[in-house]
Design a protein around this motif. Structure first.
Motif, PDB file in Angstrom:
ATOM      1  N   ALA A   1       0.840  -1.194   0.000  1.00  0.00           N
ATOM      2  CA  ALA A   1       0.000   0.000   0.000  1.00  0.00           C
ATOM      3  C   ALA A   1       0.883   1.254   0.000  1.00  0.00           C
ATOM      4  O   ALA A   1       1.993   1.244   0.554  1.00  0.00           O
ATOM      5  CB  ALA A   1      -0.909   0.004   1.223  1.00  0.00           C
ATOM      6  N   PRO A   2       0.444   2.341  -0.632  1.00  0.00           N
ATOM      7  CA  PRO A   2       1.291   3.541  -0.730  1.00  0.00           C
ATOM      8  C   PRO A   2       1.684   4.138   0.616  1.00  0.00           C
ATOM      9  O   PRO A   2       2.782   4.680   0.769  1.00  0.00           O
ATOM     10  CB  PRO A   2       0.436   4.520  -1.536  1.00  0.00           C
ATOM     11  N   ASP A   3       0.787   4.051   1.612  1.00  0.00           N
ATOM     12  CA  ASP A   3       1.052   4.739   2.873  1.00  0.00           C
ATOM     13  C   ASP A   3       1.972   3.962   3.804  1.00  0.00           C
ATOM     14  O   ASP A   3       2.788   4.545   4.521  1.00  0.00           O
ATOM     15  CB  ASP A   3      -0.261   5.036   3.591  1.00  0.00           C
ATOM     16  N   ALA A   4       1.844   2.632   3.831  1.00  0.00           N
ATOM     17  CA  ALA A   4       2.635   1.813   4.756  1.00  0.00           C
ATOM     18  C   ALA A   4       2.457   0.342   4.393  1.00  0.00           C
ATOM     19  O   ALA A   4       1.614  -0.018   3.564  1.00  0.00           O
ATOM     20  CB  ALA A   4       2.199   2.056   6.205  1.00  0.00           C
ATOM     21  N   VAL A   5       3.254  -0.493   5.041  1.00  0.00           N
ATOM     22  CA  VAL A   5       3.107  -1.935   4.904  1.00  0.00           C
ATOM     23  C   VAL A   5       2.046  -2.396   5.892  1.00  0.00           C
ATOM     24  O   VAL A   5       2.175  -2.188   7.099  1.00  0.00           O
ATOM     25  CB  VAL A   5       4.445  -2.655   5.197  1.00  0.00           C
ATOM     26  N   HIS A   6       0.985  -2.982   5.409  1.00  0.00           N
ATOM     27  CA  HIS A   6      -0.111  -3.402   6.276  1.00  0.00           C
ATOM     28  C   HIS A   6       0.091  -4.854   6.711  1.00  0.00           C
ATOM     29  O   HIS A   6      -0.494  -5.780   6.136  1.00  0.00           O
ATOM     30  CB  HIS A   6      -1.442  -3.240   5.553  1.00  0.00           C
ATOM     31  N   PHE A   7       0.960  -5.030   7.710  1.00  0.00           N
ATOM     32  CA  PHE A   7       1.206  -6.360   8.254  1.00  0.00           C
ATOM     33  C   PHE A   7      -0.036  -6.875   8.974  1.00  0.00           C
ATOM     34  O   PHE A   7      -0.914  -6.107   9.390  1.00  0.00           O
ATOM     35  CB  PHE A   7       2.372  -6.334   9.239  1.00  0.00           C
ATOM     36  N   HIS A   8      -0.071  -8.174   9.177  1.00  0.00           N
ATOM     37  CA  HIS A   8      -1.157  -8.806   9.926  1.00  0.00           C
ATOM     38  C   HIS A   8      -1.258  -8.177  11.325  1.00  0.00           C
ATOM     39  O   HIS A   8      -0.257  -7.989  12.024  1.00  0.00           O
ATOM     40  CB  HIS A   8      -0.866 -10.311  10.051  1.00  0.00           C
ATOM     41  N   GLY A   9      -2.478  -7.846  11.706  1.00  0.00           N
ATOM     42  CA  GLY A   9      -2.706  -7.283  13.030  1.00  0.00           C
ATOM     43  C   GLY A   9      -2.202  -5.874  13.211  1.00  0.00           C
ATOM     44  O   GLY A   9      -2.150  -5.370  14.337  1.00  0.00           O
ATOM     45  N   GLY A  10      -1.811  -5.211  12.121  1.00  0.00           N
ATOM     46  CA  GLY A  10      -1.321  -3.842  12.230  1.00  0.00           C
ATOM     47  C   GLY A  10       0.064  -3.717  12.827  1.00  0.00           C
ATOM     48  O   GLY A  10       0.439  -2.642  13.323  1.00  0.00           O
ATOM     49  N   ALA A  11       0.854  -4.795  12.792  1.00  0.00           N
ATOM     50  CA  ALA A  11       2.205  -4.768  13.378  1.00  0.00           C
ATOM     51  C   ALA A  11       3.084  -3.738  12.677  1.00  0.00           C
ATOM     52  O   ALA A  11       2.998  -3.552  11.456  1.00  0.00           O
ATOM     53  CB  ALA A  11       2.836  -6.150  13.290  1.00  0.00           C
ATOM     54  N   ARG A  12       3.920  -3.089  13.457  1.00  0.00           N
ATOM     55  CA  ARG A  12       4.849  -2.105  12.886  1.00  0.00           C
ATOM     56  C   ARG A  12       6.162  -2.736  12.458  1.00  0.00           C
ATOM     57  O   ARG A  12       6.842  -2.226  11.563  1.00  0.00           O
ATOM     58  CB  ARG A  12       5.112  -0.995  13.906  1.00  0.00           C
ATOM     59  N   VAL A  13       6.532  -3.843  13.114  1.00  0.00           N
ATOM     60  CA  VAL A  13       7.759  -4.572  12.762  1.00  0.00           C
ATOM     61  C   VAL A  13       7.408  -6.049  12.691  1.00  0.00           C
ATOM     62  O   VAL A  13       6.755  -6.574  13.598  1.00  0.00           O
ATOM     63  CB  VAL A  13       8.889  -4.335  13.793  1.00  0.00           C
ATOM     64  N   TRP A  14       7.866  -6.706  11.636  1.00  0.00           N
ATOM     65  CA  TRP A  14       7.569  -8.115  11.470  1.00  0.00           C
ATOM     66  C   TRP A  14       8.827  -8.949  11.668  1.00  0.00           C
ATOM     67  O   TRP A  14       9.913  -8.413  11.892  1.00  0.00           O
ATOM     68  CB  TRP A  14       6.956  -8.353  10.072  1.00  0.00           C
ATOM     69  N   HIS A  15       8.674 -10.268  11.621  1.00  0.00           N
ATOM     70  CA  HIS A  15       9.809 -11.168  11.824  1.00  0.00           C
ATOM     71  C   HIS A  15      10.981 -10.775  10.921  1.00  0.00           C
ATOM     72  O   HIS A  15      10.791 -10.425   9.758  1.00  0.00           O
ATOM     73  CB  HIS A  15       9.395 -12.612  11.514  1.00  0.00           C
ATOM     74  N   GLY A  16      12.177 -10.884  11.471  1.00  0.00           N
ATOM     75  CA  GLY A  16      13.357 -10.474  10.721  1.00  0.00           C
ATOM     76  C   GLY A  16      13.609  -8.993  10.786  1.00  0.00           C
ATOM     77  O   GLY A  16      14.354  -8.454   9.969  1.00  0.00           O
ATOM     78  N   ALA A  17      12.965  -8.312  11.757  1.00  0.00           N
ATOM     79  CA  ALA A  17      13.132  -6.861  11.946  1.00  0.00           C
ATOM     80  C   ALA A  17      12.746  -6.095  10.681  1.00  0.00           C
ATOM     81  O   ALA A  17      13.383  -5.112  10.313  1.00  0.00           O
ATOM     82  CB  ALA A  17      14.566  -6.529  12.364  1.00  0.00           C
ATOM     83  N   ILE A  18      11.679  -6.552  10.022  1.00  0.00           N
ATOM     84  CA  ILE A  18      11.214  -5.900   8.798  1.00  0.00           C
ATOM     85  C   ILE A  18      10.216  -4.815   9.177  1.00  0.00           C
ATOM     86  O   ILE A  18       9.179  -5.081   9.788  1.00  0.00           O
ATOM     87  CB  ILE A  18      10.568  -6.928   7.851  1.00  0.00           C
ATOM     88  N   SER A  19      10.532  -3.599   8.812  1.00  0.00           N
ATOM     89  CA  SER A  19       9.722  -2.443   9.190  1.00  0.00           C
ATOM     90  C   SER A  19       8.503  -2.288   8.282  1.00  0.00           C
ATOM     91  O   SER A  19       8.511  -2.736   7.130  1.00  0.00           O
ATOM     92  CB  SER A  19      10.584  -1.178   9.125  1.00  0.00           C
ATOM     93  N   ASN A  20       7.470  -1.620   8.819  1.00  0.00           N
ATOM     94  CA  ASN A  20       6.292  -1.326   7.996  1.00  0.00           C
ATOM     95  C   ASN A  20       6.433  -0.009   7.245  1.00  0.00           C
ATOM     96  O   ASN A  20       5.470   0.486   6.658  1.00  0.00           O
ATOM     97  CB  ASN A  20       5.026  -1.300   8.858  1.00  0.00           C
TER      98      ASN A  20
END
Length: 554
Positions: free
Chosen positions: A371-390
């Protein structure tokens, strides 16, 4: 056991790491096996005297005349000949002679090897393969090793070596192989019977054969291997020493973390051992190795490990991108680390589609990752596994690597995400997914118009937005319809999908979770489409092209 009843004699060619050579010599001497050490002339006299002092006087220990043995040179054969002759002369009861190096390591107790040789008293263990079948040769020279002249050192005089070979090929020079020799090649680490070795060393044509082999390339891998075929009564064409080579023809080094691998090899010895591998030396040269079960050596058992390691070394692991293992463009490995599913338009057709999909499949279902505004991870997480930022800015620096990192960090959990024309439709990312065999991509063309109906803005703004989304969707679908596409792709128009939405959705989900999971949860309810037809008619009347609308009416 005394020297009069010795069954095995050992020749050790020492070049470096003399403290390890001393350990090996003591290992064999403790088993009452006579040992002859050849210490390379490049070793200083002080180091040689330190080795002799370390070992001390022993009735079964000898030192043979020293030679400077360059890689692949005739002097390696000469050193082996002289050390073997000394061993046979001083210890007449020896039945087999084992040639090893100072970097070889016994993997099993000496008693296990002695028992094996007792069971095969007339067998020569030497890898001896006819050059017509030696397809594992690395370096570009096979039969020519025996028919050309090699006056220059391959390592120290490479340019002269190559020019000399080129000239002989151009002039069509060929040496004649002395009859009745039939050239064979193999590992230089052998274990020959006394009868065969004595016959080689006392062959009446030895001078003629040596004159011929001195001009060969890498004669230490062909001299004994060829002459054994003349004199041996029974040859088992394999070495008792495990040696593994890389794709450049260099021997692989074994380190401490190879301990369990070497234990499983069932071989009697291994080469080449890193001199600082303390765990390997302390385990295999101690009583701990006696706990290994007595089994017939099967070096092929670990071949698959080296084949896998070599494949990973050349191609990398599937889906892993890093500086030292970045796969080339035409690599045969899978582009991503695990299967994943991409859904375009489904959130506009079904209510709570992402939640339902997670419940049915057990997979991790994200929103719009691009998405243009941010990465929409599951549950609205800001950081995902592997320290991947949104962060959208970080993701958009390299969207393709963002996806591969996500899939690598979350393996083996299946990842699902929404993707559509409103997202960042990077061309390299679209093509990457289209040509990835791990991707399952399902598209409902024109479903974005359902979402546009309730979006804020005037009709004019919606018409402009519709034109942009239509073009982006066309590019996305064009990639998916390419003849080069490798992903599992399904594409429907909105009208086609709505003819039987349950059947279409079931077809997709069965591939991920199976029939049972689908039966337990059913199909999610459709979103209300009240007013959609009048909405389309209004946009058409205000100038929206008909080709944008033709697949959306149902």
């Amino acid at each position: 056991m005394s020297a009069q009843t010795a069954r095995l004699g050992v020749v050790i060619l020492c070049h470096t790491a003399l403290r390890r050579a001393a350990q090996l010599a003591r290992f064999w001497l403790q088993a009452d096996c006579p040992v002859v050490l050849h210490v390379d002339r490049s070793v200083s006299e002080a180091d040689l005297q330190a080795l002799k002092s370390d070992l001390g006087a022993h009735p079964l220990l000898r030192f043979s005349p020293r030679h400077r043995c360059d890689w692949g040179s005739w002097r390696l054969v000469l050193a082996s000949q002289e050390a073997s002759a000394l061993l046979l002369k001083d210890f007449p009861s020896v039945g087999h002679v084992l040639l090893s190096s100072g970097s070889c390591l016994p993997l099993r107790p000496a008693a296990a090897l002695l028992a094996h040789l007792d069971a095969h008293p007339e067998t020569d263990f030497i890898e001896s393969v006819s050059i017509t079948h030696a397809d594992w040769i690395t370096g570009g020279l096979s039969e020519e090793r025996f028919t050309l002249y090699f006056p220059f050192n391959w390592r120290r005089q490479r340019w002269l070596f190559d020019r000399c070979v080129d000239l002989q090929r151009k002039l069509e020079l060929r040496r004649r192989i002395p009859a009745p020799l039939r050239p064979h090649m193999g590992s230089q680490w052998w274990c020959l019977t006394r009868a065969t070795l004595d016959a080689i060393l006392t062959d009446p044509n030895r001078t003629r054969y040596e004159r011929y082999f001195r001009q060969n390339w890498i004669p230490d891998e062909s001299y004994f291997q060829t002459l054994a075929r003349l004199h041996a009564r029974e040859i088992e064409s394999r070495s008792l020493t495990l040696v593994k080579f890389d794709r450049h023809g260099r021997p692989n080094l074994f380190y401490d973390d190879h301990l369990q691998l070497l234990r499983r090899s069932d071989c009697f010895l291994a080469r080449k051992i890193w001199p600082e591998a303390e765990r390997l030396y302390s385990f295999f040269l101690s009583d701990q190795a006696k706990g290994l079960d007595p089994v017939t050596p099967e070096p092929a058992k670990i071949d698959r490990y080296f084949e896998l390691a070599e494949k990973q070394r050349v191609e990398g692991r599937a889906g892993l991108y890093m500086q030292s293992r970045f796969p080339h463009a035409d690599s045969a490995t899978t582009k991503s680390a695990a299967p994943y599913s991409v859904f375009t338009g489904f959130e506009h057709v079904f209510q709570n589609f992402d939640y339902w999909l997670g419940q049915v499949t057990g997979a991790r279902v994200h929103g719009h990752l691009f998405a243009p505004d941010a990465v929409h991870f599951h549950g609205g997480a800001r950081v995902w596994h592997g320290a991947i930022s949104n962060s959208a800015a970080i993701r958009d620096y390299n969207p393709r690597m963002f996806l591969t990192n996500l899939l690598w960090a979350t393996r083996p959990e299946r990842q699902c995400f929404l993707h559509g024309p409103g997202d960042v439709m990077d061309g390299t990312l679209s093509w990457f997914m289209a040509t990835d065999t791990n991707a399952q991509i399902s598209v409902i063309r024109g479903a974005w118009l359902l979402g546009l109906q309730d979006a804020p803005g005037s009709d004019a703004e919606k018409i402009a937005r519709a034109g942009l989304l239509h073009r982006q969707e066309q590019d996305w679908v064009e990639n998916l319809n390419s003849r080069h596409t490798l992903a599992r792709v399904r594409i429907w128009s909105l009208a086609e999908f709505m003819q039987d939405p349950s059947a279409r959705l079931s077809e997709i989900v069965r591939e991920i979770a199976g029939e049972a999971a689908l039966a337990a949860h059913g199909v999610p309810p459709l979103r209300a489409a009240d007013g959609f037809e009048p909405f389309l008619a209004r946009l058409r009347n205000q100038g929206l092209p008909a080709q944008v609308l033709k697949e959306c009416q149902f």
